[in-house]
Design a protein around this motif. Structure first.
Motif, PDB file in Angstrom:
ATOM      1  N   ILE A   1      40.083 -20.710  -7.136  1.00 11.86           N
ATOM      2  CA  ILE A   1      39.080 -21.766  -7.025  1.00 11.86           C
ATOM      3  C   ILE A   1      39.449 -22.669  -5.847  1.00 11.86           C
ATOM      4  O   ILE A   1      40.562 -23.180  -5.765  1.00 11.86           O
ATOM      5  CB  ILE A   1      39.009 -22.613  -8.316  1.00 11.86           C
ATOM      6  N   VAL A   2      38.504 -22.851  -4.935  1.00 10.92           N
ATOM      7  CA  VAL A   2      38.681 -23.746  -3.791  1.00 10.92           C
ATOM      8  C   VAL A   2      38.680 -25.183  -4.310  1.00 10.92           C
ATOM      9  O   VAL A   2      37.805 -25.558  -5.085  1.00 10.92           O
ATOM     10  CB  VAL A   2      37.548 -23.532  -2.768  1.00 10.92           C
ATOM     11  N   VAL A   3      39.673 -25.973  -3.895  1.00  7.51           N
ATOM     12  CA  VAL A   3      39.757 -27.344  -4.393  1.00  7.51           C
ATOM     13  C   VAL A   3      39.277 -28.371  -3.366  1.00  7.51           C
ATOM     14  O   VAL A   3      39.112 -28.077  -2.185  1.00  7.51           O
ATOM     15  CB  VAL A   3      41.182 -27.711  -4.886  1.00  7.51           C
ATOM     16  N   TYR A   4      39.086 -29.576  -3.889  1.00  7.11           N
ATOM     17  CA  TYR A   4      38.604 -30.734  -3.139  1.00  7.11           C
ATOM     18  C   TYR A   4      39.280 -30.825  -1.769  1.00  7.11           C
ATOM     19  O   TYR A   4      40.487 -30.654  -1.650  1.00  7.11           O
ATOM     20  CB  TYR A   4      38.892 -32.007  -3.939  1.00  7.11           C
ATOM     21  N   GLY A   5      38.471 -31.113  -0.766  1.00  5.35           N
ATOM     22  CA  GLY A   5      38.986 -31.265   0.591  1.00  5.35           C
ATOM     23  C   GLY A   5      38.625 -30.107   1.494  1.00  5.35           C
ATOM     24  O   GLY A   5      38.648 -30.233   2.717  1.00  5.35           O
ATOM     25  N   ASP A   6      38.267 -28.961   0.921  1.00  4.63           N
ATOM     26  CA  ASP A   6      37.880 -27.814   1.740  1.00  4.63           C
ATOM     27  C   ASP A   6      36.449 -28.025   2.240  1.00  4.63           C
ATOM     28  O   ASP A   6      35.563 -28.346   1.445  1.00  4.63           O
ATOM     29  CB  ASP A   6      37.970 -26.522   0.932  1.00  4.63           C
TER      30      ASP A   6
ATOM     31  N   ALA B   1      29.887 -22.162  -8.793  1.00  2.00           N
ATOM     32  CA  ALA B   1      29.051 -21.904  -7.621  1.00  2.00           C
ATOM     33  C   ALA B   1      29.859 -21.140  -6.579  1.00  2.00           C
ATOM     34  O   ALA B   1      31.081 -21.310  -6.476  1.00  2.00           O
ATOM     35  CB  ALA B   1      28.542 -23.222  -7.038  1.00  2.00           C
ATOM     36  N   ALA B   2      29.173 -20.307  -5.806  1.00  3.93           N
ATOM     37  CA  ALA B   2      29.838 -19.479  -4.798  1.00  3.93           C
ATOM     38  C   ALA B   2      30.724 -20.285  -3.840  1.00  3.93           C
ATOM     39  O   ALA B   2      31.822 -19.830  -3.496  1.00  3.93           O
ATOM     40  CB  ALA B   2      28.813 -18.647  -4.038  1.00  3.93           C
ATOM     41  N   PRO B   3      30.313 -21.494  -3.385  1.00  7.75           N
ATOM     42  CA  PRO B   3      31.220 -22.245  -2.507  1.00  7.75           C
ATOM     43  C   PRO B   3      32.584 -22.536  -3.151  1.00  7.75           C
ATOM     44  O   PRO B   3      33.586 -22.677  -2.454  1.00  7.75           O
ATOM     45  CB  PRO B   3      30.446 -23.538  -2.232  1.00  7.75           C
ATOM     46  N   GLN B   4      32.635 -22.576  -4.479  1.00  5.65           N
ATOM     47  CA  GLN B   4      33.894 -22.847  -5.165  1.00  5.65           C
ATOM     48  C   GLN B   4      34.870 -21.677  -5.092  1.00  5.65           C
ATOM     49  O   GLN B   4      36.038 -21.834  -5.426  1.00  5.65           O
ATOM     50  CB  GLN B   4      33.641 -23.213  -6.627  1.00  5.65           C
TER      51      GLN B   4
ATOM     52  N   LYS C   1      29.421 -28.176   2.535  1.00  5.63           N
ATOM     53  CA  LYS C   1      28.469 -27.514   3.418  1.00  5.63           C
ATOM     54  C   LYS C   1      27.282 -26.982   2.609  1.00  5.63           C
ATOM     55  O   LYS C   1      27.461 -26.443   1.522  1.00  5.63           O
ATOM     56  CB  LYS C   1      29.199 -26.347   4.101  1.00  5.63           C
ATOM     57  N   GLU C   2      26.075 -27.133   3.137  1.00  2.00           N
ATOM     58  CA  GLU C   2      24.912 -26.544   2.493  1.00  2.00           C
ATOM     59  C   GLU C   2      25.000 -25.023   2.641  1.00  2.00           C
ATOM     60  O   GLU C   2      25.191 -24.500   3.739  1.00  2.00           O
ATOM     61  CB  GLU C   2      23.623 -27.067   3.124  1.00  2.00           C
ATOM     62  N   ALA C   3      24.881 -24.317   1.524  1.00  2.82           N
ATOM     63  CA  ALA C   3      25.041 -22.862   1.516  1.00  2.82           C
ATOM     64  C   ALA C   3      23.798 -22.151   2.043  1.00  2.82           C
ATOM     65  O   ALA C   3      22.699 -22.701   2.043  1.00  2.82           O
ATOM     66  CB  ALA C   3      25.368 -22.399   0.100  1.00  2.82           C
ATOM     67  N   GLU C   4      24.001 -20.915   2.453  1.00  2.00           N
ATOM     68  CA  GLU C   4      22.931 -20.091   3.035  1.00  2.00           C
ATOM     69  C   GLU C   4      22.295 -19.200   1.976  1.00  2.00           C
ATOM     70  O   GLU C   4      22.967 -18.741   1.046  1.00  2.00           O
ATOM     71  CB  GLU C   4      23.515 -19.194   4.139  1.00  2.00           C
ATOM     72  N   ASP C   5      20.993 -18.914   2.153  1.00  2.00           N
ATOM     73  CA  ASP C   5      20.311 -17.967   1.275  1.00  2.00           C
ATOM     74  C   ASP C   5      20.961 -16.589   1.387  1.00  2.00           C
ATOM     75  O   ASP C   5      21.513 -16.223   2.434  1.00  2.00           O
ATOM     76  CB  ASP C   5      18.832 -17.834   1.659  1.00  2.00           C
ATOM     77  N   ILE C   6      20.846 -15.816   0.317  1.00  4.69           N
ATOM     78  CA  ILE C   6      21.350 -14.442   0.296  1.00  4.69           C
ATOM     79  C   ILE C   6      20.170 -13.510   0.554  1.00  4.69           C
ATOM     80  O   ILE C   6      19.158 -13.556  -0.151  1.00  4.69           O
ATOM     81  CB  ILE C   6      21.978 -14.106  -1.071  1.00  4.69           C
TER      82      ILE C   6
END
Length: 184
Positions: free
Chosen positions: A5-10, A47-50, A15-20
């Motif tokens: 899991i990506v943590v706070y600060g990344d 969520a995928a960004p995580q 960033k607003e994610a892109e459509d698939i």
């Protein structure tokens, strides 16, 4: 496959994610991996960004909330979702986030929403959700918009948490799942 899991600060979390695009990736496998990752971390949404992927995808599983009425069968993947409207009286609930381990804060959110999304088979759906279902969706939807629950806090509350958030970004946090520190 269980992702860290990506943590706070990344930056991926802000960033607003892109459509698939259909056929651009194995969405079914990614959804399965995300459910496995979320379950491993004892989460109810991811969520995928995580997991470091800046795409518009999140999964939810409210079935683990045994005390919440109406959560049976609430296990879904949302691909390229768009919240069409949010409505209803705002209500407070203490939220946490797998990307911000150890911090929980009361957040106000509208009680209902309508959302258009694709499932993992790229079948389109438009549904309304309320209560805890709506809250889980709003929290995860925020992730694909580059918004964290801490963004809703007052400046005073943010100042109080500044040190804890900085520690999380350095890996100084208690998480019983694998985390990925921010890219420098």
């Amino acid at each position: 496959m269980i992702y860290p899991i990506v943590v706070y600060g990344d930056p991926v979390l802000k960033k607003e994610a892109e459509d698939i695009e259909e056929g651009s990736m194995d969405v079914k496998q990614l959804v399965a991996d995300m459910f496995e990752t979320m379950e491993n971390a004892s989460g109810i949404g991811l969520a995928a960004p995580q997991i470091g992927k800046s795409v518009r995808l999140f999964v939810v599983d409210g079935t683990v909330l045994e005390d919440e009425e109406g959560m049976e069968g609430f296990r879904k993947a949302f691909v390229n979702p768009e919240i069409l409207w949010e409505d209803g009286e705002e209500w407070a609930f203490t939220e946490g986030c797998l990307s911000i381990p150890g911090i929980r804060e009361e957040i106000m959110r509208p009680s209902r929403l309508r959302i258009n999304y694709l499932d993992e088979n790229f079948v389109e759906h438009e549904e309304e959700f309320d209560g805890m279902k709506a809250r889980i969706i709003q929290h995860e939807y925020d992730h694909i918009e580059g918004v964290l629950f801490t963004d809703y806090l007052t400046p005073f509350k943010k100042r109080i948490l500044k040190g804890k958030l900085a520690n999380i970004s350095k890996g100084k946090c208690d998480a019983d799942y694998k985390i990925k520190l921010p890219k420098k």
